[in-house]
Design a protein around this motif. Structure first.
Motif, PDB file in Angstrom:
ATOM      1  N   GLU A  64      34.558  27.902  46.969  1.00 10.64           N
ATOM      2  CA  GLU A  64      35.052  29.267  46.752  1.00 10.64           C
ATOM      3  C   GLU A  64      36.580  29.364  46.695  1.00 10.64           C
ATOM      4  OE1 GLU A  64      34.688  32.497  49.820  1.00 10.64           O
ATOM      5  OE2 GLU A  64      33.397  33.368  48.259  1.00 10.64           O
ATOM      6  N   PRO A  65      37.349  28.742  47.601  1.00 14.69           N
ATOM      7  CA  PRO A  65      38.804  28.868  47.524  1.00 14.69           C
ATOM      8  C   PRO A  65      39.372  28.362  46.199  1.00 14.69           C
ATOM      9  CG  PRO A  65      38.162  27.938  49.644  1.00 14.69           C
ATOM     10  CD  PRO A  65      36.932  27.965  48.802  1.00 14.69           C
ATOM     11  N   VAL A  66      38.826  27.267  45.681  1.00 12.37           N
ATOM     12  CA  VAL A  66      39.333  26.700  44.424  1.00 12.37           C
ATOM     13  C   VAL A  66      39.019  27.618  43.255  1.00 12.37           C
ATOM     14  CG1 VAL A  66      39.198  24.742  42.840  1.00 12.37           C
ATOM     15  CG2 VAL A  66      39.138  24.348  45.308  1.00 12.37           C
ATOM     16  N   VAL A  67      37.778  28.088  43.182  1.00  9.15           N
ATOM     17  CA  VAL A  67      37.376  28.951  42.060  1.00  9.15           C
ATOM     18  C   VAL A  67      38.138  30.273  42.093  1.00  9.15           C
ATOM     19  CG1 VAL A  67      35.447  30.198  41.016  1.00  9.15           C
ATOM     20  CG2 VAL A  67      35.088  27.890  41.929  1.00  9.15           C
ATOM     21  N   ILE A  68      38.290  30.851  43.286  1.00  9.10           N
ATOM     22  CA  ILE A  68      39.015  32.128  43.393  1.00  9.10           C
ATOM     23  C   ILE A  68      40.466  31.953  42.983  1.00  9.10           C
ATOM     24  CG2 ILE A  68      39.872  33.854  45.029  1.00  9.10           C
ATOM     25  CD1 ILE A  68      37.268  33.538  46.569  1.00  9.10           C
ATOM     26  N   HIS A  69      41.097  30.866  43.429  1.00  8.64           N
ATOM     27  CA  HIS A  69      42.490  30.627  43.054  1.00  8.64           C
ATOM     28  C   HIS A  69      42.631  30.424  41.555  1.00  8.64           C
ATOM     29  CE1 HIS A  69      44.896  30.335  46.760  1.00  8.64           C
ATOM     30  NE2 HIS A  69      45.902  30.217  45.933  1.00  8.64           N
ATOM     31  N   ALA A  70      41.714  29.673  40.957  1.00 11.24           N
ATOM     32  CA  ALA A  70      41.766  29.450  39.509  1.00 11.24           C
ATOM     33  C   ALA A  70      41.635  30.782  38.760  1.00 11.24           C
ATOM     34  CB  ALA A  70      40.660  28.484  39.094  1.00 11.24           C
ATOM     35  N   ALA A  71      40.720  31.630  39.217  1.00  8.98           N
ATOM     36  CA  ALA A  71      40.557  32.943  38.580  1.00  8.98           C
ATOM     37  C   ALA A  71      41.801  33.803  38.765  1.00  8.98           C
ATOM     38  CB  ALA A  71      39.336  33.651  39.167  1.00  8.98           C
ATOM     39  N   PHE A  72      42.413  33.697  39.946  1.00  6.83           N
ATOM     40  CA  PHE A  72      43.593  34.521  40.207  1.00  6.83           C
ATOM     41  C   PHE A  72      44.776  34.092  39.341  1.00  6.83           C
ATOM     42  CE2 PHE A  72      47.197  36.038  42.897  1.00  6.83           C
ATOM     43  CZ  PHE A  72      46.897  37.380  42.809  1.00  6.83           C
ATOM     44  N   PHE A  73      44.872  32.808  39.017  1.00  2.77           N
ATOM     45  CA  PHE A  73      45.930  32.364  38.108  1.00  2.77           C
ATOM     46  C   PHE A  73      45.787  33.045  36.748  1.00  2.77           C
ATOM     47  CE2 PHE A  73      46.138  28.199  40.646  1.00  2.77           C
ATOM     48  CZ  PHE A  73      47.186  28.684  41.419  1.00  2.77           C
ATOM     49  N   VAL A  74      44.553  33.239  36.307  1.00  2.77           N
ATOM     50  CA  VAL A  74      44.306  33.946  35.040  1.00  2.77           C
ATOM     51  C   VAL A  74      44.727  35.406  35.173  1.00  2.77           C
ATOM     52  CG1 VAL A  74      42.552  34.631  33.356  1.00  2.77           C
ATOM     53  CG2 VAL A  74      42.407  32.389  34.472  1.00  2.77           C
ATOM     54  N   ILE A  75      44.426  35.994  36.327  1.00  6.94           N
ATOM     55  CA  ILE A  75      44.818  37.394  36.551  1.00  6.94           C
ATOM     56  C   ILE A  75      46.336  37.532  36.534  1.00  6.94           C
ATOM     57  CG2 ILE A  75      44.767  39.274  38.249  1.00  6.94           C
ATOM     58  CD1 ILE A  75      42.030  38.087  39.187  1.00  6.94           C
ATOM     59  N   VAL A  76      47.046  36.616  37.185  1.00  8.21           N
ATOM     60  CA  VAL A  76      48.510  36.641  37.188  1.00  8.21           C
ATOM     61  C   VAL A  76      49.043  36.476  35.770  1.00  8.21           C
ATOM     62  CG1 VAL A  76      50.576  35.405  37.932  1.00  8.21           C
ATOM     63  CG2 VAL A  76      48.745  35.857  39.558  1.00  8.21           C
ATOM     64  N   ALA A  77      48.407  35.610  34.979  1.00  6.79           N
ATOM     65  CA  ALA A  77      48.823  35.442  33.579  1.00  6.79           C
ATOM     66  C   ALA A  77      48.698  36.755  32.826  1.00  6.79           C
ATOM     67  CB  ALA A  77      47.977  34.358  32.912  1.00  6.79           C
ATOM     68  N   GLY A  78      47.607  37.478  33.076  1.00  6.28           N
ATOM     69  CA  GLY A  78      47.441  38.777  32.425  1.00  6.28           C
ATOM     70  C   GLY A  78      48.482  39.786  32.864  1.00  6.28           C
ATOM     71  N   LEU A  79      48.784  39.816  34.158  1.00  3.22           N
ATOM     72  CA  LEU A  79      49.809  40.727  34.666  1.00  3.22           C
ATOM     73  C   LEU A  79      51.179  40.388  34.098  1.00  3.22           C
ATOM     74  CD1 LEU A  79      48.713  40.806  38.420  1.00  3.22           C
ATOM     75  CD2 LEU A  79      48.359  42.619  36.737  1.00  3.22           C
ATOM     76  N   ASN A  80      51.431  39.111  33.893  1.00  9.19           N
ATOM     77  CA  ASN A  80      52.718  38.696  33.347  1.00  9.19           C
ATOM     78  C   ASN A  80      52.816  39.005  31.861  1.00  9.19           C
ATOM     79  OD1 ASN A  80      54.671  36.680  32.073  1.00  9.19           O
ATOM     80  ND2 ASN A  80      55.056  36.299  34.230  1.00  9.19           N
ATOM     81  N   GLN A  81      51.846  38.567  31.088  1.00  9.96           N
ATOM     82  CA  GLN A  81      51.916  38.712  29.639  1.00  9.96           C
ATOM     83  C   GLN A  81      51.768  40.157  29.184  1.00  9.96           C
ATOM     84  OE1 GLN A  81      49.162  35.975  27.816  1.00  9.96           O
ATOM     85  NE2 GLN A  81      50.043  34.207  28.859  1.00  9.96           N
ATOM     86  N   SER A  82      51.078  40.981  29.967  1.00 11.15           N
ATOM     87  CA  SER A  82      50.934  42.393  29.592  1.00 11.15           C
ATOM     88  C   SER A  82      52.125  43.233  30.038  1.00 11.15           C
ATOM     89  CB  SER A  82      49.649  42.965  30.193  1.00 11.15           C
ATOM     90  OG  SER A  82      49.731  42.971  31.607  1.00 11.15           O
ATOM     91  N   GLY A  83      53.006  42.647  30.873  1.00 11.58           N
ATOM     92  CA  GLY A  83      54.232  43.351  31.240  1.00 11.58           C
ATOM     93  C   GLY A  83      54.219  44.026  32.595  1.00 11.58           C
ATOM     94  N   VAL A  84      53.119  43.893  33.369  1.00 12.09           N
ATOM     95  CA  VAL A  84      53.063  44.550  34.681  1.00 12.09           C
ATOM     96  C   VAL A  84      54.145  43.988  35.607  1.00 12.09           C
ATOM     97  CG1 VAL A  84      51.680  44.876  36.757  1.00 12.09           C
ATOM     98  CG2 VAL A  84      50.625  45.123  34.518  1.00 12.09           C
ATOM     99  N   LEU A  85      54.262  42.681  35.663  1.00 11.42           N
ATOM    100  CA  LEU A  85      55.258  42.069  36.541  1.00 11.42           C
ATOM    101  C   LEU A  85      56.673  42.392  36.068  1.00 11.42           C
ATOM    102  CD1 LEU A  85      53.657  38.579  37.263  1.00 11.42           C
ATOM    103  CD2 LEU A  85      53.330  40.764  38.429  1.00 11.42           C
ATOM    104  N   TYR A  86      56.872  42.424  34.766  1.00 12.45           N
ATOM    105  CA  TYR A  86      58.187  42.779  34.219  1.00 12.45           C
ATOM    106  C   TYR A  86      58.548  44.216  34.617  1.00 12.45           C
ATOM    107  CZ  TYR A  86      61.778  43.767  30.701  1.00 12.45           C
ATOM    108  OH  TYR A  86      62.932  44.138  30.061  1.00 12.45           O
TER     109      TYR A  86
END
Length: 599
Positions: A64-86
């Motif tokens: 579970e920790p590995v799969v959740i972290h891998a999924a969260f990296f995708v979520i962070v990518a979405g937040l970054n590329q869509s401009g939320v983090l910016y």
């Protein structure tokens, strides 16, 4: 010898497990071997000796920790590329009026975001903004960067996503009890500790050392770069730069050649031909380099090619920081293929806010050293993706287009936390659904997701789960649990205090993830032996491995600010030791008030 033979209460398998785990901590504390290599090496030992089976070894990487972290990296990518983090970076912090106001404006939003986006992501996101603030307020960046790291670490305590060690403990708890934790399980004690920690930093700000900024060391590049012209009748024409004695010279090194047709050669290979009209750009000690005009018949060019603030579109000057555990530590750039492999040239090195004198390529590098590198434009080169554990950049040239996808990705993040808090789905399923929606709704490009995935961290997480299995399987956890119980006379509160102190001390010098994996099975077994509710033991361990403020190694966020802040190793101890002691004691009280010791 029979491998089932018992020696001091443990089988040979148990002793192999103990020695393997101890070796991990020793290697991480005393060597520069990358953490993921250390963990995978230890896992190999457990597999080869038969301590764990192949199925158990592979199961860790699908846990579970590995799969959740891998999924969260995708979520962070979405937040970054869509401009939320910016958007957050440019709108949330505001413009502080003074230092006190800056601390409040910085620490409160940082701690909140660290709980939602992971503490490491938030620190990396805000470093540039903090450096701009320090320039406007005319204060040393260290006065803001240390509070940035501390507040992110504190905020990361509030959710399972805030720190990697939280997820590891949650995954191990699921394996032991069969119960899934909510993403906001540690929220209440985490919030109280965060509030106290933020107040402590604000009140004790005088213990934060003012360190000279790295940018001040690099702000006049022309002070230590010089351009020399090769006359057309120079004897060196037609020879390689090495043959002509123009490659590594006294006091400096050749970092770039600008040809008469404006072709730029960078980095310069030793066998590059010298041509008439070449402009040779050297970095190092100017007085020594200028001797080349006399000894090699070169001429002074009419201007420097670049300075830190005057760079044409053919090149970009960027500052990078040598990471802890980097393979560059203890070596000079000239002894590596770092420049050639990544298409960069080292111009200068700074340490603790001061430029290191000498030939840049021959300087023996240390953790936290600042490197001034000449890079291709827009930072689009291999270093960004393949060597992130070697050095770290904090300047970003990616400016996303804000729009509907910005709102969409923010909603997905909020819904993920809401769904998790009501236990509508298992935590792993919730994060995977959020990651899937990010890609399905176009918030992130599938081709761009991979650069956000920290493969090294996933390997470490997978290995730590296996170590926990080995510690339990071989009887190490049970034996150590009984030993500590006997020493503590079986008193639950004493046992909890002793274990949390040990776990937090270990976390100050090695990985908090490794510390969590090692201490969890011992602490859980102790709770079962005493007939106690395991939850206060689990939550106290989760928080104690995160309470690491006294050393830069204690947290990934501390290591991120170490270079930009020009810190020295003991700078964290001045305020950090006091925070460590106070917050650890407070945590033990709060956890036992919230979670009943007996059910």
């Amino acid at each position: 010898m029979d491998f089932t033979t018992i020696i001091f209460g443990l089988s040979i398998y148990g002793w192999i497990t103990i020695l393997t785990v101890v070796s991990i901590f020793v290697f991480m504390a005393r060597t520069h071997i990358p953490a993921e290599v250390t963990f995978l090496g230890a896992l190999t030992v457990l597999l080869v000796t038969g301590v764990v089976t192949e199925e158990e070894g592979m199961a860790g990487f699908g846990s579970e920790p590995v799969v959740i972290h891998a999924a969260f990296f995708v979520i962070v990518a979405g937040l970054n590329q869509s401009g939320v983090l910016y958007w957050l970076t440019h709108n949330l912090l505001g413009n502080p009026r003074n230092y006190q106001n800056a601390l409040v404006r910085l620490m409160i939003p940082t701690s909140i975001l660290a709980a939602l986006l992971n503490s490491v992501n938030v620190v990396a996101l805000f470093i540039d903004a903090v450096k701009i603030w320090s320039h406007k307020l005319n204060i040393a960046p260290s006065k803001l960067l240390l509070p940035l790291s501390y507040s992110a670490t504190l905020g990361g305590m509030c959710t399972l996503l805030g720190n990697s060690s939280n997820l590891v403990i949650a995954g191990l708890y699921l394996q032991k009890s069969g119960q899934t934790m909510s993403l906001i399980e540690p929220l209440i004690p985490g919030l109280l500790l965060t509030a106290v920690g933020v107040v402590m930093v604000i009140l004790l700000q005088r213990f934060i050392p003012p360190r000279e900024s790295v940018e001040q060391s690099f702000e006049t590049t022309s002070d230590y770069t010089v351009e020399l012209l090769v006359p057309t009748d120079n004897p060196a024409v037609g020879e390689s730069v090495e043959e002509a004695g123009l490659y590594n010279v006294k006091g400096g090194s050749l970092v770039e050649i600008v040809r008469f047709d404006r072709e730029i050669i960078m980095p310069v290979p030793k066998d590059e031909w010298v041509m008439g009209g070449d402009r040779l750009i050297y970095a190092g000690q100017i007085n020594d380099i200028l001797e080349l005009k006399r000894t090699h018949g070169l001429a002074a060019a009419d201007h420097h090619v670049w300075s830190i603030n005057d760079i044409d579109t053919k090149r970009k000057m960027r500052t990078a920081f040598v990471n802890f555990g980097s393979p560059l530590i203890g070596r000079s750039i000239s002894k590596t293929h770092f420049e050639q492999r990544n298409n960069v040239a080292l111009v200068a090195v700074a340490r603790a806010g001061h430029r290191v004198e000498g030939q840049p390529r021959e300087i023996i590098l240390e953790a936290g050293d600042s490197l001034l590198l000449e890079c291709p434009p827009k930072g689009d080169f291999l270093l960004e993706q393949e060597n992130r554990r070697t050095v770290t950049f904090f300047d970003s040239y990616f400016v996303p287009q804000l729009g509907a996808k910005t709102i969409t990705s923010a909603i997905i993040l909020i819904l993920m936390f809401i769904v998790s808090s009501f236990h509508a789905f298992p935590l792993m399923a919730t994060t995977m659904m959020a990651a899937g929606l990010m890609m399905l709704l176009g918030c992130c490009r599938v081709s761009g997701v991979t650069k956000f995935i920290e493969w090294e961290l996933l390997l470490i997480l997978g290995a730590t789960v296996v170590f926990s299995v080995a510690i339990t399987k071989t009887g190490v956890a049970d034996t150590l649990a009984r030993t500590i119980l006997d020493l503590c006379k079986g008193h639950p509160y004493v046992v909890m205090v002793v274990m949390c102190i040990l776990a937090s001390l270990v976390s100050e010098f090695v990985s908090d993830v490794g510390s969590a994996a090692v201490f969890f099975p011992i602490m859980y077994n102790q709770a079962e032996m005493m007939g106690c509710n395991p939850m206060p033991f689990v939550i106290s361990l989760m928080l104690s491995v995160t309470i690491s403020f006294a050393s830069p190694i204690g947290s990934s966020t501390h290591m991120l600010v170490y270079g930009p802040g020009s810190f020295r190793f003991y700078d964290f101890a001045r305020l950090g030791i006091f925070m460590h002691v106070v917050l650890l004691a407070l945590m033990l009280v709060i956890v036992n008030l919230i979670y009943p010791l007996y059910i």
